[in-house]
Enzyme design. Structure first.
Site, PDB file in Angstrom:
ATOM      1  N   ASP A  23      -6.783  -1.427  -3.323  1.00 57.51           N
ATOM      2  CA  ASP A  23      -6.574  -2.876  -3.387  1.00 57.51           C
ATOM      3  C   ASP A  23      -5.913  -3.276  -4.715  1.00 57.51           C
ATOM      4  O   ASP A  23      -6.135  -2.626  -5.739  1.00 57.51           O
ATOM      5  CB  ASP A  23      -7.925  -3.590  -3.237  1.00 57.51           C
ATOM      6  CG  ASP A  23      -7.750  -5.044  -2.819  1.00 57.51           C
ATOM      7  OD1 ASP A  23      -6.618  -5.434  -2.472  1.00 57.51           O
ATOM      8  OD2 ASP A  23      -8.737  -5.788  -2.842  1.00 57.51           O
ATOM      9  N   ASN A  25      -2.417  -4.262  -5.025  1.00 53.94           N
ATOM     10  CA  ASN A  25      -0.956  -4.110  -5.120  1.00 53.94           C
ATOM     11  C   ASN A  25      -0.269  -5.455  -5.328  1.00 53.94           C
ATOM     12  O   ASN A  25       0.646  -5.587  -6.143  1.00 53.94           O
ATOM     13  CB  ASN A  25      -0.396  -3.507  -3.825  1.00 53.94           C
ATOM     14  CG  ASN A  25      -0.823  -2.076  -3.626  1.00 53.94           C
ATOM     15  OD1 ASN A  25      -1.289  -1.435  -4.551  1.00 53.94           O
ATOM     16  ND2 ASN A  25      -0.668  -1.582  -2.413  1.00 53.94           N
ATOM     17  N   ARG A  27      -1.458  -8.327  -6.537  1.00 50.69           N
ATOM     18  CA  ARG A  27      -1.707  -8.932  -7.853  1.00 50.69           C
ATOM     19  C   ARG A  27      -0.944  -8.195  -8.953  1.00 50.69           C
ATOM     20  O   ARG A  27      -0.431  -8.799  -9.891  1.00 50.69           O
ATOM     21  CB  ARG A  27      -3.214  -8.941  -8.155  1.00 50.69           C
ATOM     22  CG  ARG A  27      -3.915 -10.120  -7.523  1.00 50.69           C
ATOM     23  CD  ARG A  27      -5.402  -9.919  -7.498  1.00 50.69           C
ATOM     24  NE  ARG A  27      -5.785  -8.923  -6.509  1.00 50.69           N
ATOM     25  CZ  ARG A  27      -6.934  -8.269  -6.521  1.00 50.69           C
ATOM     26  NH1 ARG A  27      -7.811  -8.495  -7.481  1.00 50.69           N
ATOM     27  NH2 ARG A  27      -7.211  -7.405  -5.565  1.00 50.69           N
ATOM     28  N   TRP A  28      -0.855  -6.891  -8.819  1.00 49.39           N
ATOM     29  CA  TRP A  28      -0.101  -6.095  -9.804  1.00 49.39           C
ATOM     30  C   TRP A  28       1.337  -6.602  -9.868  1.00 49.39           C
ATOM     31  O   TRP A  28       1.904  -6.769 -10.947  1.00 49.39           O
ATOM     32  CB  TRP A  28      -0.137  -4.627  -9.370  1.00 49.39           C
ATOM     33  CG  TRP A  28       0.526  -3.676 -10.310  1.00 49.39           C
ATOM     34  CD1 TRP A  28      -0.053  -2.979 -11.333  1.00 49.39           C
ATOM     35  CD2 TRP A  28       1.921  -3.298 -10.308  1.00 49.39           C
ATOM     36  NE1 TRP A  28       0.883  -2.195 -11.969  1.00 49.39           N
ATOM     37  CE2 TRP A  28       2.098  -2.376 -11.361  1.00 49.39           C
ATOM     38  CE3 TRP A  28       3.022  -3.649  -9.529  1.00 49.39           C
ATOM     39  CZ2 TRP A  28       3.331  -1.796 -11.640  1.00 49.39           C
ATOM     40  CZ3 TRP A  28       4.258  -3.082  -9.810  1.00 49.39           C
ATOM     41  CH2 TRP A  28       4.405  -2.162 -10.859  1.00 49.39           C
ATOM     42  N   HIS A  40       3.336  -2.823  -3.442  1.00 48.78           N
ATOM     43  CA  HIS A  40       3.061  -1.790  -2.434  1.00 48.78           C
ATOM     44  C   HIS A  40       3.888  -0.536  -2.717  1.00 48.78           C
ATOM     45  O   HIS A  40       3.402   0.582  -2.595  1.00 48.78           O
ATOM     46  CB  HIS A  40       3.355  -2.319  -1.033  1.00 48.78           C
ATOM     47  CG  HIS A  40       2.489  -3.476  -0.640  1.00 48.78           C
ATOM     48  ND1 HIS A  40       1.120  -3.481  -0.838  1.00 48.78           N
ATOM     49  CD2 HIS A  40       2.780  -4.671  -0.061  1.00 48.78           C
ATOM     50  CE1 HIS A  40       0.621  -4.630  -0.405  1.00 48.78           C
ATOM     51  NE2 HIS A  40       1.598  -5.366   0.065  1.00 48.78           N
ATOM     52  N   LEU A 134      -6.466  20.371   1.871  1.00 54.01           N
ATOM     53  CA  LEU A 134      -6.996  19.008   1.806  1.00 54.01           C
ATOM     54  C   LEU A 134      -6.759  18.337   3.151  1.00 54.01           C
ATOM     55  O   LEU A 134      -5.679  18.431   3.719  1.00 54.01           O
ATOM     56  CB  LEU A 134      -6.276  18.197   0.713  1.00 54.01           C
ATOM     57  CG  LEU A 134      -6.672  16.714   0.634  1.00 54.01           C
ATOM     58  CD1 LEU A 134      -8.081  16.552   0.056  1.00 54.01           C
ATOM     59  CD2 LEU A 134      -5.680  15.920  -0.216  1.00 54.01           C
ATOM     60  N   ARG A 191     -13.235   1.605  -4.510  1.00 53.11           N
ATOM     61  CA  ARG A 191     -12.404   0.425  -4.236  1.00 53.11           C
ATOM     62  C   ARG A 191     -11.818  -0.065  -5.541  1.00 53.11           C
ATOM     63  O   ARG A 191     -12.554  -0.372  -6.489  1.00 53.11           O
ATOM     64  CB  ARG A 191     -13.212  -0.704  -3.587  1.00 53.11           C
ATOM     65  CG  ARG A 191     -12.308  -1.913  -3.304  1.00 53.11           C
ATOM     66  CD  ARG A 191     -12.985  -3.035  -2.572  1.00 53.11           C
ATOM     67  NE  ARG A 191     -11.987  -4.038  -2.217  1.00 53.11           N
ATOM     68  CZ  ARG A 191     -11.980  -4.746  -1.105  1.00 53.11           C
ATOM     69  NH1 ARG A 191     -12.935  -4.595  -0.230  1.00 53.11           N
ATOM     70  NH2 ARG A 191     -11.027  -5.622  -0.865  1.00 53.11           N
ATOM     71  N   GLU A 210     -21.931   7.098  -1.862  1.00 58.80           N
ATOM     72  CA  GLU A 210     -22.023   6.496  -3.198  1.00 58.80           C
ATOM     73  C   GLU A 210     -20.814   5.574  -3.406  1.00 58.80           C
ATOM     74  O   GLU A 210     -19.677   5.970  -3.135  1.00 58.80           O
ATOM     75  CB  GLU A 210     -22.017   7.594  -4.276  1.00 58.80           C
ATOM     76  CG  GLU A 210     -23.200   8.526  -4.212  1.00 58.80           C
ATOM     77  CD  GLU A 210     -24.529   7.837  -4.514  1.00 58.80           C
ATOM     78  OE1 GLU A 210     -24.529   6.904  -5.352  1.00 58.80           O
ATOM     79  OE2 GLU A 210     -25.545   8.218  -3.915  1.00 58.80           O
TER      80      GLU A 210
HETATM   81  C1  FPP Z   1      -3.960  -3.798  -0.709  1.00 56.06           C
HETATM   82  O1  FPP Z   1      -3.385  -4.525  -1.780  1.00 56.06           O
HETATM   83  C2  FPP Z   1      -3.048  -2.780  -0.233  1.00 56.06           C
HETATM   84  C3  FPP Z   1      -2.499  -2.706   1.029  1.00 56.06           C
HETATM   85  C4  FPP Z   1      -2.793  -3.659   2.109  1.00 56.06           C
HETATM   86  C5  FPP Z   1      -1.527  -1.673   1.374  1.00 56.06           C
HETATM   87  C6  FPP Z   1      -1.781  -0.297   0.830  1.00 56.06           C
HETATM   88  C7  FPP Z   1      -0.521   0.436   0.894  1.00 56.06           C
HETATM   89  C8  FPP Z   1      -0.049   1.269  -0.040  1.00 56.06           C
HETATM   90  C9  FPP Z   1      -0.763   1.673  -1.258  1.00 56.06           C
HETATM   91  C10 FPP Z   1       1.323   1.790   0.190  1.00 56.06           C
HETATM   92  C11 FPP Z   1       1.463   3.194   0.553  1.00 56.06           C
HETATM   93  C12 FPP Z   1       0.436   3.839   1.377  1.00 56.06           C
HETATM   94  C13 FPP Z   1       0.612   5.030   1.976  1.00 56.06           C
HETATM   95  C14 FPP Z   1      -0.524   5.669   2.682  1.00 56.06           C
HETATM   96  C15 FPP Z   1       1.908   5.759   1.916  1.00 56.06           C
HETATM   97  P1  FPP Z   1      -3.235  -6.088  -1.619  1.00 56.06           P
HETATM   98  O2  FPP Z   1      -1.868  -6.366  -1.090  1.00 56.06           O
HETATM   99  O3  FPP Z   1      -4.351  -6.627  -0.805  1.00 56.06           O
HETATM  100  O4  FPP Z   1      -3.341  -6.564  -3.094  1.00 56.06           O
HETATM  101  P2  FPP Z   1      -3.920  -7.979  -3.590  1.00 56.06           P
HETATM  102  O5  FPP Z   1      -5.389  -7.980  -3.270  1.00 56.06           O
HETATM  103  O6  FPP Z   1      -3.657  -7.923  -5.048  1.00 56.06           O
HETATM  104  O7  FPP Z   1      -3.145  -9.046  -2.893  1.00 56.06           O
END
Ligand code: FPP
Length: 250
Positions: A23, A25, A27-28, A40, A134, A191, A210
């Site tokens: 989680d 992406n 906000r980053w 993302h 893995l 998380r 855990e």
């Molecule tokens: C949550 O961040 C993230 C996602 C919904 C997408 C996760 C996807 C990736 C990391 C891309 C690549 C994945 C693979 C398996 C190749 P958010 O958008 O909810 O962030 P926020 O809470 O800051 O809005």
């Protein structure tokens, strides 16, 4: 398969199975005045890092929550870009995963995904099926409640057809119908992004897992951040319903 692998933790205990909600992406990216999708894209780099470090540390299974049942509610263009990103990541990474002994599997509702993506997912699963270093599981269009519902539907169909007595249904049978069947349950859940909830991830499977939460946003989740979670896990006592004395063998 036993519910949990490590019953006597201590210094050096490595989780057999790690499950991650990636989680933060969006906000980053927002912090950098970039579009959410840039977050993302950056998040895919952390995916690579955590896979490589899991192999190094001898983790047997890694389950990543890439797209939830609820994520369909996001703006259509973000959903579209995420799907495109998964497709590109598959095309780009599968050969290397294969070469590094990683078996790739997907869990989730494939009926909701584009046929071209499902085709690539199947091809990747077939290609890496014999790999054992893995077990990488990507949860895509997945929800813990969805999984429980589809498992229940299977058992109900058998019962309705007369080939299963309802009284015979027990926890093992239900677990055997989940898309997560056949793997040890997660020992460690991570998380990122600051929220402290499970958000419909592996609901059944996390019963004794855990939990580790960090404020670090997923694109910033690096080897050091992963190590902090692994080190913390190594120091935890898992009683699994027993007393401390029992765990210590007294
Ligand atoms: C949550 O961040 C993230 C996602 C919904 C997408 C996760 C996807 C990736 C990391 C891309 C690549 C994945 C693979 C398996 C190749 P958010 O958008 O909810 O962030 P926020 O809470 O800051 O809005």
């Amino acid at each position: 398969m036993p519910a949990t692998a490590i019953e006597q933790p201590g210094a050096g205990a490595v989780p057999r199975h790690v499950a991650v909600i990636m989680d933060g992406n969006g906000r980053w990216a927002e912090q950098r005045s970039l579009p959410r999708t840039a977050g993302h894209r950056s998040g895919t780099r952390s995916v690579r890092t955590i896979i490589e470090h899991s192999v190094r540390r001898g983790v047997e299974a890694l389950t990543l929550f890439a797209f939830s049942s609820e994520n369909w509610q996001r703006p259509a263009d973000e959903v579209g870009i995420l799907m495109q990103l998964f497709l590109e990541a598959l095309d780009r990474e599968v050969a290397e995963l294969d070469a590094n002994g990683v078996r790739l599997r997907f869990i989730g509702d494939r009926g909701r995904l584009a046929p071209a993506l499902v085709e690539r997912m199947l091809a990747a699963e077939r290609r890496t099926a014999e790999k054992r270093k893995l077990d990488l599981v990507v949860a895509l269009a997945y929800g813990g409640r969805w999984d429980l519902a589809q498992a229940t539907r299977q058992l109900a169909s058998l019962a309705a057809a007369g080939s299963l007595a309802p009284a015979a249904i027990d926890e093992t049978m239900l677990a055997g119908r989940l898309t997560t069947a056949g793997r040890p349950e997660p020992d460690l859940f991570i998380r990122t992004g600051g929220d402290r909830r499970v958000s419909n991830f592996l609901l059944w499977d996390l019963a004794y897992t855990e939990l580790w939460f960090t404020d670090t946003l997923w694109p910033d989740f690096d080897v050091a951040a992963y190590e902090a979670a692994l080190q913390d896990f190594a120091g935890r006592q898992r009683r699994l319903g027993r007393t401390t004395a029992q765990v210590r063998g007294k």
